[in-house]
Design a protein around this motif. Structure first.
Motif, PDB file in Angstrom:
ATOM      1  N   ALA A  16       9.546  -5.563  -4.132  1.00 34.49           N
ATOM      2  CA  ALA A  16      10.964  -6.299  -4.525  1.00 34.49           C
ATOM      3  C   ALA A  16      11.962  -5.315  -4.128  1.00 34.49           C
ATOM      4  O   ALA A  16      13.045  -5.905  -3.847  1.00 34.49           O
ATOM      5  CB  ALA A  16      10.539  -6.529  -5.879  1.00 34.49           C
ATOM      6  N   VAL A  17      11.880  -3.776  -4.451  1.00 37.24           N
ATOM      7  CA  VAL A  17      13.019  -3.205  -4.392  1.00 37.24           C
ATOM      8  C   VAL A  17      13.206  -2.935  -2.922  1.00 37.24           C
ATOM      9  O   VAL A  17      14.531  -2.639  -2.385  1.00 37.24           O
ATOM     10  CB  VAL A  17      12.760  -1.946  -4.931  1.00 37.24           C
ATOM     11  N   SER A  18      12.343  -2.909  -2.031  1.00 38.30           N
ATOM     12  CA  SER A  18      12.370  -2.486  -0.642  1.00 38.30           C
ATOM     13  C   SER A  18      12.849  -3.594   0.305  1.00 38.30           C
ATOM     14  O   SER A  18      13.526  -3.669   1.068  1.00 38.30           O
ATOM     15  CB  SER A  18      11.234  -2.005  -0.130  1.00 38.30           C
ATOM     16  N   PRO A  96      -0.849  12.269  -2.751  1.00 41.57           N
ATOM     17  CA  PRO A  96      -0.768  12.063  -1.433  1.00 41.57           C
ATOM     18  C   PRO A  96      -1.251  10.780  -1.061  1.00 41.57           C
ATOM     19  O   PRO A  96      -0.852  10.188  -0.055  1.00 41.57           O
ATOM     20  CB  PRO A  96      -1.437  13.580  -1.002  1.00 41.57           C
ATOM     21  N   GLN A  97      -2.490  10.438  -1.764  1.00 42.88           N
ATOM     22  CA  GLN A  97      -2.783   9.014  -1.309  1.00 42.88           C
ATOM     23  C   GLN A  97      -1.972   7.847  -1.580  1.00 42.88           C
ATOM     24  O   GLN A  97      -1.758   6.846  -0.774  1.00 42.88           O
ATOM     25  CB  GLN A  97      -4.232   8.755  -1.802  1.00 42.88           C
ATOM     26  N   ALA A  98      -1.261   7.992  -2.643  1.00 47.78           N
ATOM     27  CA  ALA A  98      -0.268   6.928  -3.040  1.00 47.78           C
ATOM     28  C   ALA A  98       0.827   6.763  -2.121  1.00 47.78           C
ATOM     29  O   ALA A  98       1.302   5.857  -1.823  1.00 47.78           O
ATOM     30  CB  ALA A  98       0.139   7.456  -4.430  1.00 47.78           C
ATOM     31  N   LEU A  99       1.240   7.894  -1.770  1.00 46.17           N
ATOM     32  CA  LEU A  99       2.514   7.974  -1.008  1.00 46.17           C
ATOM     33  C   LEU A  99       1.854   7.494   0.488  1.00 46.17           C
ATOM     34  O   LEU A  99       2.407   6.754   1.287  1.00 46.17           O
ATOM     35  CB  LEU A  99       3.019   9.456  -0.582  1.00 46.17           C
ATOM     36  N   ARG A 100       0.605   7.909   1.042  1.00 46.20           N
ATOM     37  CA  ARG A 100       0.159   7.000   2.200  1.00 46.20           C
ATOM     38  C   ARG A 100       0.196   5.863   2.033  1.00 46.20           C
ATOM     39  O   ARG A 100       0.320   4.879   3.163  1.00 46.20           O
ATOM     40  CB  ARG A 100      -1.261   7.924   2.612  1.00 46.20           C
ATOM     41  N   GLU A 101      -0.448   5.153   1.062  1.00 44.84           N
ATOM     42  CA  GLU A 101      -0.726   3.814   0.753  1.00 44.84           C
ATOM     43  C   GLU A 101       0.594   3.010   0.699  1.00 44.84           C
ATOM     44  O   GLU A 101       0.675   1.774   1.154  1.00 44.84           O
ATOM     45  CB  GLU A 101      -1.390   3.625  -0.603  1.00 44.84           C
ATOM     46  N   LEU A 102       1.460   3.591   0.160  1.00 48.76           N
ATOM     47  CA  LEU A 102       2.865   2.875   0.157  1.00 48.76           C
ATOM     48  C   LEU A 102       3.308   2.603   1.508  1.00 48.76           C
ATOM     49  O   LEU A 102       3.851   1.591   1.924  1.00 48.76           O
ATOM     50  CB  LEU A 102       3.732   3.692  -0.798  1.00 48.76           C
ATOM     51  N   ARG A 104       1.540   2.643   4.196  1.00 47.20           N
ATOM     52  CA  ARG A 104       0.669   1.784   4.748  1.00 47.20           C
ATOM     53  C   ARG A 104       0.843   0.036   4.433  1.00 47.20           C
ATOM     54  O   ARG A 104       0.932  -0.768   5.475  1.00 47.20           O
ATOM     55  CB  ARG A 104      -0.934   1.795   4.342  1.00 47.20           C
ATOM     56  N   VAL A 105       1.344   0.126   3.222  1.00 46.38           N
ATOM     57  CA  VAL A 105       1.765  -1.348   2.656  1.00 46.38           C
ATOM     58  C   VAL A 105       3.181  -1.714   3.175  1.00 46.38           C
ATOM     59  O   VAL A 105       3.323  -2.818   3.905  1.00 46.38           O
ATOM     60  CB  VAL A 105       1.842  -1.401   1.125  1.00 46.38           C
ATOM     61  N   LEU A 106       4.031  -0.901   3.299  1.00 45.78           N
ATOM     62  CA  LEU A 106       5.454  -1.358   3.450  1.00 45.78           C
ATOM     63  C   LEU A 106       5.824  -1.136   4.852  1.00 45.78           C
ATOM     64  O   LEU A 106       6.414  -1.929   5.568  1.00 45.78           O
ATOM     65  CB  LEU A 106       6.605  -0.318   2.529  1.00 45.78           C
ATOM     66  N   VAL A 107       5.626  -0.181   5.556  1.00 42.68           N
ATOM     67  CA  VAL A 107       5.699   0.273   6.993  1.00 42.68           C
ATOM     68  C   VAL A 107       4.683  -0.655   7.583  1.00 42.68           C
ATOM     69  O   VAL A 107       5.164  -1.043   8.909  1.00 42.68           O
ATOM     70  CB  VAL A 107       5.901   1.706   7.131  1.00 42.68           C
ATOM     71  N   GLY A 108       3.512  -0.210   7.592  1.00 42.37           N
ATOM     72  CA  GLY A 108       2.609  -0.772   8.255  1.00 42.37           C
ATOM     73  C   GLY A 108       2.182  -2.055   8.305  1.00 42.37           C
ATOM     74  O   GLY A 108       2.041  -3.025   9.426  1.00 42.37           O
ATOM     75  N   ALA A 109       1.952  -2.746   7.141  1.00 43.54           N
ATOM     76  CA  ALA A 109       1.407  -4.105   6.897  1.00 43.54           C
ATOM     77  C   ALA A 109       2.862  -5.034   6.739  1.00 43.54           C
ATOM     78  O   ALA A 109       2.671  -6.098   7.550  1.00 43.54           O
ATOM     79  CB  ALA A 109       0.946  -4.297   5.820  1.00 43.54           C
ATOM     80  N   LEU A 110       3.915  -4.693   6.383  1.00 42.05           N
ATOM     81  CA  LEU A 110       5.188  -5.510   6.164  1.00 42.05           C
ATOM     82  C   LEU A 110       6.328  -5.222   7.306  1.00 42.05           C
ATOM     83  O   LEU A 110       7.247  -5.907   7.422  1.00 42.05           O
ATOM     84  CB  LEU A 110       5.709  -5.287   4.755  1.00 42.05           C
ATOM     85  N   GLY A 111       6.049  -4.183   7.942  1.00 42.50           N
ATOM     86  CA  GLY A 111       6.787  -3.954   9.144  1.00 42.50           C
ATOM     87  C   GLY A 111       8.318  -3.199   8.709  1.00 42.50           C
ATOM     88  O   GLY A 111       9.197  -3.595   9.559  1.00 42.50           O
ATOM     89  N   THR A 113      11.604  -0.794   7.646  1.00 36.90           N
ATOM     90  CA  THR A 113      11.745   0.676   7.608  1.00 36.90           C
ATOM     91  C   THR A 113      11.340   1.527   6.340  1.00 36.90           C
ATOM     92  O   THR A 113      11.641   0.966   5.269  1.00 36.90           O
ATOM     93  CB  THR A 113      13.308   0.779   8.018  1.00 36.90           C
ATOM     94  N   ARG A 114      10.922   2.728   6.589  1.00 41.69           N
ATOM     95  CA  ARG A 114      10.561   3.546   5.333  1.00 41.69           C
ATOM     96  C   ARG A 114      11.443   3.649   4.529  1.00 41.69           C
ATOM     97  O   ARG A 114      12.750   4.063   4.596  1.00 41.69           O
ATOM     98  CB  ARG A 114      10.246   4.846   5.734  1.00 41.69           C
ATOM     99  N   PRO A 115      11.344   2.983   3.258  1.00 41.92           N
ATOM    100  CA  PRO A 115      12.545   3.185   1.976  1.00 41.92           C
ATOM    101  C   PRO A 115      12.944   4.304   1.763  1.00 41.92           C
ATOM    102  O   PRO A 115      12.426   5.296   1.608  1.00 41.92           O
ATOM    103  CB  PRO A 115      11.948   2.010   1.088  1.00 41.92           C
ATOM    104  N   GLY A 116      14.144   4.525   1.292  1.00 41.96           N
ATOM    105  CA  GLY A 116      14.786   5.724   0.905  1.00 41.96           C
ATOM    106  C   GLY A 116      14.318   6.288  -0.276  1.00 41.96           C
ATOM    107  O   GLY A 116      13.788   7.277  -0.591  1.00 41.96           O
TER     108      GLY A 116
END
Length: 243
Positions: A16-18, A96-102, A104-111, A113-116
């Protein structure tokens, strides 16, 4: 624009924020952002994390449902897949896993830009220096008493702040431990988050009168999303207040 249903409160906030407008369905436990319904489109409530309304979700025609292997039940996720819905399941056991999964969801799955805020969170935790060493137990439920055990995201965050979870080596991730055993365990602190059980100054500390109690924001301790950027400061302040 993709249509997304989130079955995880922290991932709901992250999406929602991104990218406001992507979410079409969230759980009854999704409380952030506070203007989720009014400010982010017509977002349907689809039940709880453990009992989502699979039919209602399918009716929303999502392009993707995001879930978590701990917070959501495998039969519900299987039922969604059987209904033809794509489901992405995250696993989060440490920072570290949380940052990777975020990512994966935001950039990888939803395409996106990596949020600030994600870069800010990464930088904030990289700056953390443990302030001493304290031994604690961390109840997450009462009646029966349950505590953080091995391989938990919250336990990893606390360790980075200098708090050693005495049950981190327990074979169970959320063991049931009687209050008397907890009190006699030789710890010098009890950490009491306000979720999933809502511990407060009047509900929790009285069970361990000989120990300092740190009343902690559960969102900052257990959520992996935008709150991660301010979590080091918020959690450190609560731990200092317990002294």
């Amino acid at each position: 624009m993709r249509r997304v249903v989130s079955l995880v409160p922290s991932l709901t906030e992250a999406v929602a924020v991104s990218a406001p407008g992507l979410l079409v369905g969230v759980t009854d436990w999704c409380t952030h952002p506070e203007d989720l319904t009014d400010g982010h489109g017509d977002v349907a409530r689809i039940g709880g994390t453990k009992n989502p309304d699979v039919r209602r979700i399918a009716e929303l025609r999502p392009d993707l449902v995001i879930a978590n292997e701990e917070e959501n039940r495998a039969p519900d996720l299987s039922a969604l897949r059987a209904a033809g819905v794509e489901v992405l399941v995250t696993e989060v056991r440490d920072l570290p896993q949380a940052l990777r999964e975020l990512d994966r969801v935001l950039v990888g799955a939803l395409g996106l830009t990596r949020p600030g805020w994600l870069s800010d969170a990464e930088a904030a935790w990289a700056r953390v220096e443990p302030a001493g060493a304290r031994t604690a137990f961390v109840p997450v439920w009462r009646r029966p008493w349950m505590v953080l055990g091995r391989d938990t995201f919250a336990g990893d965050l606390l360790a980075r702040l200098g708090v050693r979870n005495v049950y981190a080596g327990h074979p169970e991730r959320y063991p049931r431990i009687p209050a008397a055993e907890l009190a006699a365990g030789g710890c010098d602190l009890v950490v009491l988050p306000d979720e999933p059980y809502r511990f407060t100054a009047g509900d929790g500390p009285e069970a361990f009168p000989d120990l300092p109690a740190a009343l902690i924001s559960g969102r900052h301790l257990t959520w992996y999303g935008p709150s991660l950027a301010e979590a080091p400061t918020v959690l450190a302040q609560a731990l200092r207040a317990a002294r």
